[in-house]
Design an enzyme around this catalytic site. Structure first.
Site: not given
Length: 257
Positions: A216, A230
């Protein structure tokens, strides 16, 4: 906010698909511009435009040439505007990671030599699908392959390894864990457009590949691992990254020696 060394932040869990996701970003101070040095001696040789020592804040035709060369090699420094800004710095870090150079923002002779004779990214797994994503956790870069060739190489920031506590979906007691990005072989799955808001932070255009772990965009992508797990990437790359990456695409995450 993103986890830093020696900092443990108890943060609520992300309530997505019943698993913890994401990591909140933290702004990192940009390196100040460095004034151009001039020689007071008329006999001193002037540095070649392609071999001048560059630092963030530098401007000129040689910076534009650097940006164009990085684009040619499938890195993305943003607009080729002749300004050594944050986007160019992130592309430089990725190039240095692939070429086993010290990741620094100051560019000297070793960097220019490598730019003239660049190395190809090393595959992360024995299986080398034509369309795949390889993630090097040690050197913090990602390579997206299309038709067997690198289509995009970018700097990333993965799990910090710090210890923290947060509540999972439906839980009444917080569970403690380490902020790690697990190694292994995965596939891309669920995605979202724009900002996905969670108690752990904001994820821009996330593409999930391992439960609640996603690629992301983030406002802060430091040189070191800083997320809750992440894989953060620069915002200008996250704008189009999902368009390059379909669903069910193999993802190989490794921490090579």
């Amino acid at each position: 906010m993103g986890l830093r060394k020696a900092t443990v932040l108890p943060i609520p869990a992300v309530l997505l698909a019943g698993v913890l996701t994401g990591c909140k970003t933290v702004d990192e101070a940009a390196s100040p511009p460095t004034p151009t040095r001039s020689s007071s001696s008329p006999s001193a040789p002037k540095p070649s435009p392609t071999h001048r020592k560059l630092k963030p804040g530098a401007k000129g035709a040689d910076v534009k040439a650097l940006q164009r060369r990085l684009k040619e090699l499938r890195y993305d420094p943003g607009k080729a505007d002749g300004r050594y800004g944050p986007s160019t710095q992130l592309a430089v870090w990725a190039f240095q990671g692939v070429n086993r150079l010290k990741q620094t923002s100051t560019l000297g002779k070793p960097f220019w030599r490598a730019l003239d004779h660049p190395k190809d990214p090393r595959p992360m797994a024995k299986r080398r699908e034509a369309d795949r994503v390889d993630v090097d956790l040690r050197r913090q870069y990602l390579v997206l392959y299309k038709d067997g060739r690198p289509r995009l190489i970018t700097h990333v920031s993965s799990g910090s390894g710090e210890y923290y506590c947060a509540k999972d979906r439906g839980a009444t007691v917080a569970r403690c864990r380490y902020a790690t990005t697990g190694t292994g072989d995965f596939e891309t799955g669920r995605r979202a457009s724009g900002w996905e808001i969670s108690p752990l932070g904001q994820l821009y255009n996330p593409v999930y590949f391992n439960g609640g772990i996603a690629f992301h965009g983030a406002l802060d992508v430091p040189r070191y691992p800083a997320s809750h797990g992440c894989v953060r990437m620069p915002m200008h790359i996250a704008e189009y990254f999902p368009d390059l990456l379909g669903t069910g695409v193999p993802v190989h995450v490794r921490r090579p020696a």
